[in-house]
Design a protein around this motif. Sequence first.
Motif, PDB file in Angstrom:
ATOM      1  N   ALA A  40       0.831  -1.212   0.000  1.00 27.94           N
ATOM      2  CA  ALA A  40       0.000   0.000   0.000  1.00 27.94           C
ATOM      3  C   ALA A  40       0.863   1.258   0.000  1.00 27.94           C
ATOM      4  N   VAL A  41       1.905   1.285   0.838  1.00 30.14           N
ATOM      5  CA  VAL A  41       2.793   2.455   0.901  1.00 30.14           C
ATOM      6  C   VAL A  41       3.534   2.639  -0.418  1.00 30.14           C
ATOM      7  N   PHE A  42       4.011   1.524  -0.995  1.00 30.58           N
ATOM      8  CA  PHE A  42       4.729   1.588  -2.270  1.00 30.58           C
ATOM      9  C   PHE A  42       3.841   2.163  -3.374  1.00 30.58           C
ATOM     10  N   LEU A  43       2.618   1.655  -3.484  1.00 28.04           N
ATOM     11  CA  LEU A  43       1.702   2.151  -4.514  1.00 28.04           C
ATOM     12  C   LEU A  43       1.336   3.609  -4.271  1.00 28.04           C
ATOM     13  N   PHE A  47       2.362   6.921  -7.014  1.00 33.31           N
ATOM     14  CA  PHE A  47       1.493   7.915  -7.638  1.00 33.31           C
ATOM     15  C   PHE A  47       1.705   9.316  -7.055  1.00 33.31           C
ATOM     16  N   ALA A  48       2.128   9.387  -5.783  1.00 31.18           N
ATOM     17  CA  ALA A  48       2.265  10.699  -5.131  1.00 31.18           C
ATOM     18  C   ALA A  48       3.577  11.395  -5.476  1.00 31.18           C
ATOM     19  N   ALA A  49       4.612  10.644  -5.812  1.00 28.63           N
ATOM     20  CA  ALA A  49       5.931  11.217  -6.087  1.00 28.63           C
ATOM     21  C   ALA A  49       6.440  10.709  -7.432  1.00 28.63           C
ATOM     22  N   ASP A  50       6.640  11.596  -8.387  1.00 27.94           N
ATOM     23  CA  ASP A  50       7.066  11.195  -9.733  1.00 27.94           C
ATOM     24  C   ASP A  50       8.430  10.526  -9.742  1.00 27.94           C
ATOM     25  N   SER A  51       9.307  10.946  -8.839  1.00 29.77           N
ATOM     26  CA  SER A  51      10.673  10.422  -8.834  1.00 29.77           C
ATOM     27  C   SER A  51      10.854   9.183  -7.958  1.00 29.77           C
ATOM     28  N   PHE A  52       9.779   8.704  -7.356  1.00 26.35           N
ATOM     29  CA  PHE A  52       9.910   7.606  -6.389  1.00 26.35           C
ATOM     30  C   PHE A  52      10.430   6.327  -7.040  1.00 26.35           C
ATOM     31  N   LEU A  53      10.043   6.074  -8.291  1.00 30.52           N
ATOM     32  CA  LEU A  53      10.427   4.826  -8.955  1.00 30.52           C
ATOM     33  C   LEU A  53      11.775   4.903  -9.656  1.00 30.52           C
ATOM     34  N   GLN A  54      12.442   6.038  -9.592  1.00 32.67           N
ATOM     35  CA  GLN A  54      13.772   6.116 -10.167  1.00 32.67           C
ATOM     36  C   GLN A  54      14.732   5.206  -9.409  1.00 32.67           C
ATOM     37  N   LEU A  55      15.689   4.644 -10.124  1.00 32.32           N
ATOM     38  CA  LEU A  55      16.610   3.688  -9.523  1.00 32.32           C
ATOM     39  C   LEU A  55      17.378   4.300  -8.359  1.00 32.32           C
ATOM     40  N   SER A  56      17.808   5.538  -8.516  1.00 25.29           N
ATOM     41  CA  SER A  56      18.550   6.205  -7.446  1.00 25.29           C
ATOM     42  C   SER A  56      17.677   6.408  -6.209  1.00 25.29           C
ATOM     43  N   LEU A 305      11.433  -1.477   5.913  1.00 26.57           N
ATOM     44  CA  LEU A 305      11.262  -1.038   4.532  1.00 26.57           C
ATOM     45  C   LEU A 305      10.127  -0.021   4.427  1.00 26.57           C
ATOM     46  N   ILE A 306       9.043  -0.258   5.157  1.00 26.75           N
ATOM     47  CA  ILE A 306       7.937   0.699   5.183  1.00 26.75           C
ATOM     48  C   ILE A 306       8.422   2.040   5.737  1.00 26.75           C
ATOM     49  N   PHE A 307       9.246   1.973   6.784  1.00 24.52           N
ATOM     50  CA  PHE A 307       9.822   3.190   7.357  1.00 24.52           C
ATOM     51  C   PHE A 307      10.647   3.920   6.305  1.00 24.52           C
ATOM     52  N   GLY A 308      11.497   3.187   5.570  1.00 20.47           N
ATOM     53  CA  GLY A 308      12.343   3.803   4.551  1.00 20.47           C
ATOM     54  C   GLY A 308      11.524   4.424   3.432  1.00 20.47           C
ATOM     55  N   MET A 309      10.501   3.713   2.964  1.00 19.55           N
ATOM     56  CA  MET A 309       9.656   4.245   1.890  1.00 19.55           C
ATOM     57  C   MET A 309       8.925   5.503   2.338  1.00 19.55           C
ATOM     58  N   THR A 310       8.455   5.516   3.576  1.00 20.87           N
ATOM     59  CA  THR A 310       7.709   6.673   4.064  1.00 20.87           C
ATOM     60  C   THR A 310       8.615   7.882   4.262  1.00 20.87           C
ATOM     61  N   SER A 311       9.764   7.674   4.904  1.00 21.01           N
ATOM     62  CA  SER A 311      10.661   8.795   5.193  1.00 21.01           C
ATOM     63  C   SER A 311      11.181   9.438   3.913  1.00 21.01           C
ATOM     64  N   LYS A 312      11.516   8.634   2.911  1.00 19.63           N
ATOM     65  CA  LYS A 312      12.031   9.181   1.658  1.00 19.63           C
ATOM     66  C   LYS A 312      10.908   9.557   0.694  1.00 19.63           C
ATOM     67  N   GLY A 313       9.789   8.834   0.747  1.00 16.63           N
ATOM     68  CA  GLY A 313       8.667   9.143  -0.128  1.00 16.63           C
ATOM     69  C   GLY A 313       8.118  10.530   0.127  1.00 16.63           C
ATOM     70  N   ILE A 314       8.073  10.936   1.387  1.00 18.52           N
ATOM     71  CA  ILE A 314       7.601  12.282   1.735  1.00 18.52           C
ATOM     72  C   ILE A 314       8.522  13.340   1.128  1.00 18.52           C
ATOM     73  N   VAL A 315       9.822  13.072   1.126  1.00 16.49           N
ATOM     74  CA  VAL A 315      10.787  14.007   0.533  1.00 16.49           C
ATOM     75  C   VAL A 315      10.588  14.077  -0.974  1.00 16.49           C
ATOM     76  N   TYR A 316      10.466  12.909  -1.633  1.00 17.23           N
ATOM     77  CA  TYR A 316      10.303  12.894  -3.087  1.00 17.23           C
ATOM     78  C   TYR A 316       8.978  13.513  -3.518  1.00 17.23           C
ATOM     79  N   ALA A 317       7.976  13.409  -2.661  1.00 18.83           N
ATOM     80  CA  ALA A 317       6.684  14.032  -2.967  1.00 18.83           C
ATOM     81  C   ALA A 317       6.687  15.524  -2.667  1.00 18.83           C
TER      82      ALA A 317
END
Length: 350
Positions: A40-43, A47-56, A305-317
């Motif tokens: 759920a967090v990944f999906l 959609f919320a952050a355009d750069s989230f799926l970039q390899l970096s 992993l959920i923690f990592g996705m959330t902490s960085k996802g907020i930045v990318y968004a």
Amino acid sequence: MNAPAPATPSGPADERLITRSPLKKLLGRPELGAVVGAVAVFLFFTFAADSFLQLSSLTTVLYAASTIGIMAVPVALLMIGGEFDLSTGVAVTSSALVSSMFSYQMTANVWVGVGVSLLLTLAVGLFNGVMLTRTKLPSFIITLGTFLMLTGLNLGLTKLISGTVSTKSIADMEGFDSARAVFASTLTVGDVHIKITVLWWIALVAVATWILLRTRYGNWIFAAGGDADAARAVGVPVRATKIGLYLGVALGAWISGQHLLFSFDVVQSGEGVGNELIYIIAAVIGGCLITGGYGSAIGSAIGALIFGMTSKGIVYAEWNPDWFKFFLGAMLLLATLLNHWVRKRAEETA
């Protein structure tokens, strides 16, 4: 096809011999709630952050998750064993401080400081375990005391020895480069740059999972966390098991501390306060029960992993990072409710 074991005149069939459907086995997995949450967090951030799926971006997420996951794994095992450790965050900093200051003051090869740090960090874990088993006090009280003592020692000794709240640089000392390669290097595979902490994390998850599922000690951990008195009555060495778990937490703190030191070559003595809650949250999100006796190392990895996705996802968004703690608290509550529901369903369908 295996048929269920028949009931005997003396009682019902042994539940270990009863064949369970794949659905029942799935519902019984402690990681189920964490997997659902991770997807759920990944999906969401896809959609919320355009750069989230970039390899970096994904490698950055993995790095953030690994720095939490290295500690979340032994903390999860400790929670399965029915105990807490509130000193983990500052123990990481203590480990780094000892390595740095011993090496600098003794003008020794930094690997000597790393070795001394390992011994002293394990001594902290041994202290927690022995105090817990000897005094019978709650682990909350024991490790809160350790937390306060380490916090004071970190600041007091650093200012006494270094004259400031941070250590001196050891980047030019013998052995620094080799130690950095072990604890803080970056591996490059094609265009992918992966921090070595990710490998440490995966290795710890694999070892912890093997211990829990394939060894007698793993059975002892579940038994001690489920009902210590009952476990003791059937011959489980509860005291030695819990001391071993605290030593495992200390080992994780040592690895994390060395990464902290060799990533920046100096350490701030006030770091680490509050991180102990992050480790516990990752374990709980991953399926560990507060009451003990249930959980998995893989679940703690998914929680990290959920923690990592959330902490960085907020930045990318490009959201205000002040919202991070809100999302973390919401995830904790939702994961706890979902884990409770999964456990209840598993018990009903068993």
